[in-house]
Motif scaffolding. Structure first.
Motif, PDB file in Angstrom:
ATOM      1  N   TRP A 251      -2.151   7.199   8.007  1.00  0.00           N
ATOM      2  CA  TRP A 251      -2.261   6.688   6.635  1.00  0.00           C
ATOM      3  C   TRP A 251      -2.539   7.807   5.641  1.00  0.00           C
ATOM      4  CZ3 TRP A 251      -0.317   2.169   6.138  1.00  0.00           C
ATOM      5  CH2 TRP A 251      -0.494   1.433   4.963  1.00  0.00           C
ATOM      6  N   ASN A 252      -3.336   8.788   6.058  1.00  0.00           N
ATOM      7  CA  ASN A 252      -3.704   9.877   5.161  1.00  0.00           C
ATOM      8  C   ASN A 252      -2.760  11.074   5.238  1.00  0.00           C
ATOM      9  OD1 ASN A 252      -6.015   8.591   4.148  1.00  0.00           O
ATOM     10  ND2 ASN A 252      -7.207   9.234   5.924  1.00  0.00           N
ATOM     11  N   ASN A 253      -1.830  11.054   6.180  1.00  0.00           N
ATOM     12  CA  ASN A 253      -0.987  12.226   6.397  1.00  0.00           C
ATOM     13  C   ASN A 253       0.501  11.990   6.221  1.00  0.00           C
ATOM     14  OD1 ASN A 253      -2.914  14.405   7.491  1.00  0.00           O
ATOM     15  ND2 ASN A 253      -3.470  12.603   8.692  1.00  0.00           N
ATOM     16  N   GLN A 254       0.912  10.739   6.168  1.00  0.00           N
ATOM     17  CA  GLN A 254       2.349  10.464   6.123  1.00  0.00           C
ATOM     18  C   GLN A 254       2.751   9.565   4.962  1.00  0.00           C
ATOM     19  OE1 GLN A 254       4.221   9.513   9.940  1.00  0.00           O
ATOM     20  NE2 GLN A 254       2.403  10.267  11.014  1.00  0.00           N
ATOM     21  N   ARG A 255       1.852   9.409   3.977  1.00  0.00           N
ATOM     22  CA  ARG A 255       2.186   8.622   2.789  1.00  0.00           C
ATOM     23  C   ARG A 255       2.040   9.482   1.541  1.00  0.00           C
ATOM     24  NH1 ARG A 255      -0.612   5.345   0.715  1.00  0.00           N
ATOM     25  NH2 ARG A 255      -2.614   5.962   1.617  1.00  0.00           N
ATOM     26  N   VAL A 261      -1.505   2.384  -1.583  1.00  0.00           N
ATOM     27  CA  VAL A 261      -1.246   1.244  -0.700  1.00  0.00           C
ATOM     28  C   VAL A 261      -2.517   1.018   0.106  1.00  0.00           C
ATOM     29  CG1 VAL A 261       0.197   0.251   1.110  1.00  0.00           C
ATOM     30  CG2 VAL A 261       1.193   1.911  -0.489  1.00  0.00           C
ATOM     31  N   THR A 262      -3.044  -0.194   0.074  1.00  0.00           N
ATOM     32  CA  THR A 262      -4.242  -0.489   0.865  1.00  0.00           C
ATOM     33  C   THR A 262      -3.834  -1.072   2.209  1.00  0.00           C
ATOM     34  OG1 THR A 262      -4.533  -2.741   0.008  1.00  0.00           O
ATOM     35  CG2 THR A 262      -5.556  -0.934  -1.227  1.00  0.00           C
ATOM     36  N   LEU A 299       4.902   0.018   5.374  1.00  0.00           N
ATOM     37  CA  LEU A 299       5.165  -0.950   6.448  1.00  0.00           C
ATOM     38  C   LEU A 299       5.968  -0.293   7.568  1.00  0.00           C
ATOM     39  CD1 LEU A 299       4.926  -3.845   7.495  1.00  0.00           C
ATOM     40  CD2 LEU A 299       7.047  -4.376   6.276  1.00  0.00           C
ATOM     41  N   GLN A 300       6.951   0.516   7.204  1.00  0.00           N
ATOM     42  CA  GLN A 300       7.745   1.208   8.222  1.00  0.00           C
ATOM     43  C   GLN A 300       6.883   2.207   8.984  1.00  0.00           C
ATOM     44  OE1 GLN A 300      11.013   0.409   9.022  1.00  0.00           O
ATOM     45  NE2 GLN A 300      10.461   1.681  10.794  1.00  0.00           N
ATOM     46  N   LEU A 301       5.930   2.832   8.293  1.00  0.00           N
ATOM     47  CA  LEU A 301       5.008   3.755   8.964  1.00  0.00           C
ATOM     48  C   LEU A 301       4.191   3.024  10.020  1.00  0.00           C
ATOM     49  CD1 LEU A 301       3.480   6.445   9.219  1.00  0.00           C
ATOM     50  CD2 LEU A 301       2.064   5.725   7.283  1.00  0.00           C
ATOM     51  N   VAL A 302       3.699   1.830   9.681  1.00  0.00           N
ATOM     52  CA  VAL A 302       2.954   1.034  10.655  1.00  0.00           C
ATOM     53  C   VAL A 302       3.819   0.732  11.878  1.00  0.00           C
ATOM     54  CG1 VAL A 302       1.896  -1.229  11.073  1.00  0.00           C
ATOM     55  CG2 VAL A 302       1.387   0.000   8.971  1.00  0.00           C
ATOM     56  N   LYS A 303       5.071   0.382  11.632  1.00  0.00           N
ATOM     57  CA  LYS A 303       5.978   0.074  12.744  1.00  0.00           C
ATOM     58  C   LYS A 303       6.217   1.297  13.620  1.00  0.00           C
ATOM     59  CE  LYS A 303       8.572  -3.715  10.581  1.00  0.00           C
ATOM     60  NZ  LYS A 303       9.918  -4.167  10.136  1.00  0.00           N
TER      61      LYS A 303
END
Length: 421
Positions: A251-255, A261-262, A299-303
């Motif tokens: 979350w802190n490195n790829q956004r 975005v929370t 959302l794609q990062l989460v996936k």
């Protein structure tokens, strides 16, 4: 006496708008105040869950029928409906929207300041913990005023009563019904009582004012078995725990950190007993954002993280149908919102704000009405330490300051009147 200080005799305060001046609007709002409070109390005492608002809809329709000259139109497959007040004179078609559902929360008899609530839900396990009771009261109060003033208005008013805002179940059937029935709207106005805004203030701002939402709803799938031989199984519990840890790091490195975005994870469910490794673990929650592209990227990062970490544990990922961007941000049309703010500043001097601190991270199905027409959404402050209405929405202690409802009624009425020249 309501509206003390608002009946000033300045030129702006006395200007006529479309045949109805500001003093007449204030007078009409004052006349409806006791009715609006009674209506709010009724709906607060008798809340119904999303998709089950049968009695709520009956009550709303009965109140509208008392006014006469308002046609009521059901929405197929929904408890929602819309109603039309037609002045029979050429003019704009203005939509006014309310939501009608409650929440599956057992209401506390005390509010955010520990004070005894005057009105507590009589339906066990269900409460109007988001303020939709206030919204219904506001729109019915407005309908009564506009009905009284109909001979001085032009165009049509479409009152929209949306089922299931909390579950997103009513918005799409409503939009489909309006489109199928050929209802062409020039603008759609809505409001939300807001516990983050001081009572007596109305937040009006162009652009994004409420967040968009993506839902997290997926399973980390392994292979269950007896806990005594974990080597014979593929344990999704460890995999799910590592998925969440990895997401928090990514979350802190790829956004893009300049686009907020929370990440809210609210569910981690798997296994029923201590000695059985489950087949799967469910992860649930939501993302909130004010930039849709940033939300979709998150959302794609989460996936991506979930799939790769799960694979490292020998697990797979199974996404439910809910795993998607559900709602865009609520974004106000610039032209109509500036118009609304100007009108409300004239109606309620000193009671209108566009302070960005009141931008709300909650999401609203109202965002989707922008498919039909330009939209304006205002936040009506209900936060009063004196009353005790300081708890957040979706909380068993949520309460609202009924004195604030007048501002919602006045704002909605004035919006219509000002466009009905």
């Amino acid at each position: 006496m309501l509206f003390v200080g608002f009946l000033a005799t300045s030129p702006m305060a006395l200007r006529a708008i479309g045949g109805v001046d500001l003093s007449e609007v204030r007078k009409q709002v004052e006349l409806q105040d006791s009715y609006v409070r009674d209506i709010r109390r009724h709906f607060h005492l008798h809340p119904e869950l999303s998709g089950k608002e049968v009695e709520t809809a009956k009550y709303l329709k009965a109140e509208l029928k008392k006014l006469g000259g308002i046609s009521i139109h059901d929405v197929p497959g929904s408890t929602g409906f819309y109603a039309i007040l037609d002045t029979k004179r050429e003019g704009k078609t203005i939509g006014l929207r309310t939501d009608i559902d409650g929440l599956p929360i057992e209401e506390s008899p005390t509010n955010g300041e520990g004070k005894q609530k005057k009105w507590v839900s009589q339906n066990k396990g269900v409460t109007q913990g988001c303020g939709h009771d206030g919204h219904m009261a506001i729109i019915l109060g407005t309908a009564r005023i506009l009905s009284n003033l109909r001979n001085q208005l032009h165009g049509r008013v479409v009152f929209i009563f949306e089922e299931g805002e909390e579950s997103n179940s009513g918005i799409r059937p409503m939009i489909a019904a309006l489109q199928a029935d050929g209802i062409k709207l020039d603008v759609i106005y809505g409001n939300h009582v807001a516990s983050n805004v001081p009572s007596g203030q109305i937040f009006v701002k162009e652009g994004p004012i409420m967040a968009g939402m993506a839902t997290l709803a997926y399973n980390i799938v392994g292979r269950g078995g007896h806990v005594s031989r974990p080597d014979k199984s593929v344990n999704p519990v460890f995999a799910a725990a590592n998925v969440l840890t990895a997401i928090s790091i990514a979350w802190n490195n790829q956004r893009d950190l300049e686009k907020l975005v929370t990440l809210g994870v609210t569910q981690l469910e798997g296994g029923q007993v201590y000695n059985v490794i489950p087949n799967s673990v469910f992860i649930g929650g939501s993302l909130r954002f004010f930039d849709r592209a940033a939300g979709e990227h998150a959302l794609q990062l989460v996936k991506n993280v979930s799939e790769n970490v799960a694979a490292a544990h020998g697990c797979t990922v199974d996404y439910t149908d809910r795993m998607k961007v559900d709602l865009p941000p609520v974004s106000n049309d610039t032209t109509y919102t500036r118009h609304a703010r100007q009108e409300l500043e004239a109606l309620y001097p000193g009671h209108v704000t566009d302070d960005p601190q009141y931008v709300w991270y909650g999401s609203e199905t109202f965002a989707l009405y922008s498919q039909l027409a330009p939209t304006v959404f205002t936040l009506v402050g209900v936060n009063s330490k004196e009353v005790g209405s300081t708890a957040q929405h979706h909380n068993d202690k949520f309460d609202l300051d009924e004195d604030a409802l007048q501002y919602g009624v006045g704002a909605m009425t004035q919006f219509v009147v000002s466009l009905s020249r």
